[in-house]
Design a protein around this motif. Structure first.
Motif, PDB file in Angstrom:
ATOM      1  N   VAL A  57       3.564 -35.187 -24.110  1.00  0.00           N
ATOM      2  CA  VAL A  57       3.334 -35.888 -22.850  1.00  0.00           C
ATOM      3  C   VAL A  57       1.833 -36.066 -22.639  1.00  0.00           C
ATOM      4  N   ALA A  58       1.433 -37.282 -22.284  1.00  0.00           N
ATOM      5  CA  ALA A  58       0.006 -37.593 -22.104  1.00  0.00           C
ATOM      6  C   ALA A  58      -0.619 -36.712 -21.036  1.00  0.00           C
ATOM      7  N   LYS A  59      -1.810 -36.198 -21.337  1.00  0.00           N
ATOM      8  CA  LYS A  59      -2.554 -35.376 -20.372  1.00  0.00           C
ATOM      9  C   LYS A  59      -3.785 -36.103 -19.843  1.00  0.00           C
ATOM     10  N   HIS A  60      -4.206 -37.171 -20.525  1.00  0.00           N
ATOM     11  CA  HIS A  60      -5.370 -37.967 -20.101  1.00  0.00           C
ATOM     12  C   HIS A  60      -6.620 -37.095 -19.979  1.00  0.00           C
ATOM     13  N   ALA A  61      -6.757 -36.162 -20.907  1.00  0.00           N
ATOM     14  CA  ALA A  61      -7.845 -35.178 -20.833  1.00  0.00           C
ATOM     15  C   ALA A  61      -9.231 -35.805 -20.984  1.00  0.00           C
ATOM     16  N   ARG A  62      -9.308 -36.955 -21.640  1.00  0.00           N
ATOM     17  CA  ARG A  62     -10.615 -37.573 -21.862  1.00  0.00           C
ATOM     18  C   ARG A  62     -11.095 -38.347 -20.638  1.00  0.00           C
ATOM     19  N   ARG A  63     -10.208 -38.576 -19.697  1.00  0.00           N
ATOM     20  CA  ARG A  63     -10.576 -39.358 -18.514  1.00  0.00           C
ATOM     21  C   ARG A  63     -11.152 -38.449 -17.431  1.00  0.00           C
ATOM     22  N   THR A  64     -12.216 -38.931 -16.787  1.00  0.00           N
ATOM     23  CA  THR A  64     -12.817 -38.181 -15.687  1.00  0.00           C
ATOM     24  C   THR A  64     -13.151 -39.074 -14.494  1.00  0.00           C
ATOM     25  N   VAL A  65     -13.148 -40.390 -14.688  1.00  0.00           N
ATOM     26  CA  VAL A  65     -13.557 -41.314 -13.625  1.00  0.00           C
ATOM     27  C   VAL A  65     -12.490 -42.374 -13.362  1.00  0.00           C
ATOM     28  N   ASN A  66     -12.144 -43.132 -14.381  1.00  0.00           N
ATOM     29  CA  ASN A  66     -11.204 -44.233 -14.207  1.00  0.00           C
ATOM     30  C   ASN A  66      -9.765 -43.733 -14.307  1.00  0.00           C
ATOM     31  N   PRO A  68      -5.813 -43.674 -15.062  1.00  0.00           N
ATOM     32  CA  PRO A  68      -5.025 -44.368 -16.094  1.00  0.00           C
ATOM     33  C   PRO A  68      -4.086 -45.405 -15.478  1.00  0.00           C
ATOM     34  N   ASP A  69      -3.918 -46.504 -16.192  1.00  0.00           N
ATOM     35  CA  ASP A  69      -3.001 -47.561 -15.758  1.00  0.00           C
ATOM     36  C   ASP A  69      -1.599 -47.359 -16.307  1.00  0.00           C
ATOM     37  N   ASP A  70      -1.446 -46.382 -17.199  1.00  0.00           N
ATOM     38  CA  ASP A  70      -0.110 -46.035 -17.689  1.00  0.00           C
ATOM     39  C   ASP A  70      -0.111 -44.587 -18.152  1.00  0.00           C
ATOM     40  N   THR A  71       1.066 -44.042 -18.326  1.00  0.00           N
ATOM     41  CA  THR A  71       1.207 -42.698 -18.872  1.00  0.00           C
ATOM     42  C   THR A  71       2.485 -42.655 -19.677  1.00  0.00           C
ATOM     43  N   TRP A  72       2.684 -41.621 -20.515  1.00  0.00           N
ATOM     44  CA  TRP A  72       3.739 -41.718 -21.510  1.00  0.00           C
ATOM     45  C   TRP A  72       4.128 -40.378 -22.096  1.00  0.00           C
ATOM     46  N   VAL A  73       5.237 -40.414 -22.822  1.00  0.00           N
ATOM     47  CA  VAL A  73       5.621 -39.351 -23.731  1.00  0.00           C
ATOM     48  C   VAL A  73       5.729 -39.982 -25.110  1.00  0.00           C
ATOM     49  N   HIS A  87       4.079 -43.152 -34.362  1.00  0.00           N
ATOM     50  CA  HIS A  87       4.813 -42.483 -33.299  1.00  0.00           C
ATOM     51  C   HIS A  87       5.585 -43.483 -32.443  1.00  0.00           C
ATOM     52  N   PHE A  88       6.600 -42.957 -31.785  1.00  0.00           N
ATOM     53  CA  PHE A  88       7.313 -43.708 -30.762  1.00  0.00           C
ATOM     54  C   PHE A  88       6.742 -43.307 -29.408  1.00  0.00           C
ATOM     55  N   LYS A  89       6.968 -44.159 -28.422  1.00  0.00           N
ATOM     56  CA  LYS A  89       6.428 -43.856 -27.107  1.00  0.00           C
ATOM     57  C   LYS A  89       7.304 -44.483 -26.019  1.00  0.00           C
ATOM     58  N   VAL A  90       7.513 -43.727 -24.946  1.00  0.00           N
ATOM     59  CA  VAL A  90       8.054 -44.273 -23.704  1.00  0.00           C
ATOM     60  C   VAL A  90       6.897 -44.262 -22.715  1.00  0.00           C
ATOM     61  N   VAL A  97       8.413 -50.397 -17.839  1.00  0.00           N
ATOM     62  CA  VAL A  97       8.496 -49.260 -18.748  1.00  0.00           C
ATOM     63  C   VAL A  97       8.630 -49.849 -20.142  1.00  0.00           C
ATOM     64  N   ARG A  98       7.914 -49.262 -21.107  1.00  0.00           N
ATOM     65  CA  ARG A  98       7.908 -49.797 -22.468  1.00  0.00           C
ATOM     66  C   ARG A  98       8.415 -48.748 -23.456  1.00  0.00           C
ATOM     67  N   PHE A  99       9.168 -49.215 -24.412  1.00  0.00           N
ATOM     68  CA  PHE A  99       9.693 -48.385 -25.497  1.00  0.00           C
ATOM     69  C   PHE A  99       9.050 -48.908 -26.773  1.00  0.00           C
ATOM     70  N   LEU A 100       8.156 -48.127 -27.379  1.00  0.00           N
ATOM     71  CA  LEU A 100       7.249 -48.662 -28.390  1.00  0.00           C
ATOM     72  C   LEU A 100       7.238 -47.850 -29.683  1.00  0.00           C
ATOM     73  N   PHE A 101       6.890 -48.560 -30.758  1.00  0.00           N
ATOM     74  CA  PHE A 101       6.472 -47.934 -32.016  1.00  0.00           C
ATOM     75  C   PHE A 101       5.005 -48.283 -32.187  1.00  0.00           C
ATOM     76  N   GLU A 102       4.190 -47.283 -32.544  1.00  0.00           N
ATOM     77  CA  GLU A 102       2.761 -47.515 -32.632  1.00  0.00           C
ATOM     78  C   GLU A 102       2.123 -46.888 -33.873  1.00  0.00           C
ATOM     79  N   ILE A 103       1.179 -47.628 -34.420  1.00  0.00           N
ATOM     80  CA  ILE A 103       0.161 -47.074 -35.311  1.00  0.00           C
ATOM     81  C   ILE A 103      -1.132 -47.247 -34.535  1.00  0.00           C
TER      82      ILE A 103
END
Length: 209
Positions: A57-66, A68-73, A87-90, A97-103
């Motif tokens: 599950v996304a933690k968005h650890a690199r973000r400190t100011v802006n 996120p416009d989306d989040t995911w597992v 990886h796959f992603k919801v 809501v998007r169901f994706l395959f990603e490189i």
């Protein structure tokens, strides 16, 4: 355990202004549902791809100011993380809501994967082109797909691999987007069904080495 169904209020979290307020809502409302969905789907995804699969599950650890416009597992073969692997992603955002395959840009060997995809696209491509709703996204965060896969010839599908290696941030993203007003009426079972149906269709891409 919270339901893994996302309602209209969950999508509206992305209207919240400011980094801390929005992240607070994501942590409170959305992340628990993504964790539930991840635990529920991981065993079935593993069976589809024929190997261990772990939910992240996304933690968005690199973000400190802006905010996120989306989040995911995401679902990947590595317990430690997913970004260096296919990886796959919801993914949940304001309008869909998007169901994706990603490189993604951080994949460990994009050039080799791109070469393998080009060799396999003539065989896999015709199958993907016949699947309703599947599309190509220029970027993993885009809500709107760039083009339905049915618009591509198998040869053109193979050439999408060039986008993966053309720049340092190149990526390969295909899948399905469901509008928020439709998905907000879904049950948990419908989310599971949509995810698994999409991931099973795209499993040949996940298994490419």
């Amino acid at each position: 355990m919270p339901s893994a169904a996302f309602g209209s209020a969950d999508f509206k979290v992305f209207d919240v202004k400011g980094f801390q307020p929005r992240m607070g809502q994501i942590r409170a409302r959305i992340r628990p549902k993504l964790e539930t969905l991840g635990k529920s789907l991981a065993p079935a995804v593993a069976r589809s791809v024929g190997g261990d699969t772990f939910a992240h599950v996304a933690k968005h650890a690199r973000r400190t100011v802006n905010p996120p416009d989306d989040t995911w597992v995401a679902f990947a073969p590595d317990k430690r993380g997913y970004k260096k692997h296919c990886h796959f992603k919801v993914a949940l955002s304001r309008h869909c809501v998007r169901f994706l395959f990603e490189i993604g840009p951080e994949h460990a060997d994009k050039r080799r994967w791109a070469s393998t995809w080009k060799k396999n696209a003539p065989k896999v491509g015709p199958v993907l082109r016949r699947v309703k709703h599947l599309a190509w996204f220029k970027n993993e965060h885009d809500e709107e797909p760039a083009s339905p896969l049915s618009d591509f010839t198998p040869e053109k599908l193979g050439e999408l691999a060039d986008e993966l290696i053309r720049t340092r941030d190149g990526q390969f993203v295909v899948g399905r987007a469901v509008p928020a007003d439709e998905a907000a009426r879904w049950t948990e079972a419908q989310y599971r069904s949509a995810a698994l149906e999409t991931f099973r269709t795209l499993a040949p891409l996940y298994r490419l080495r």
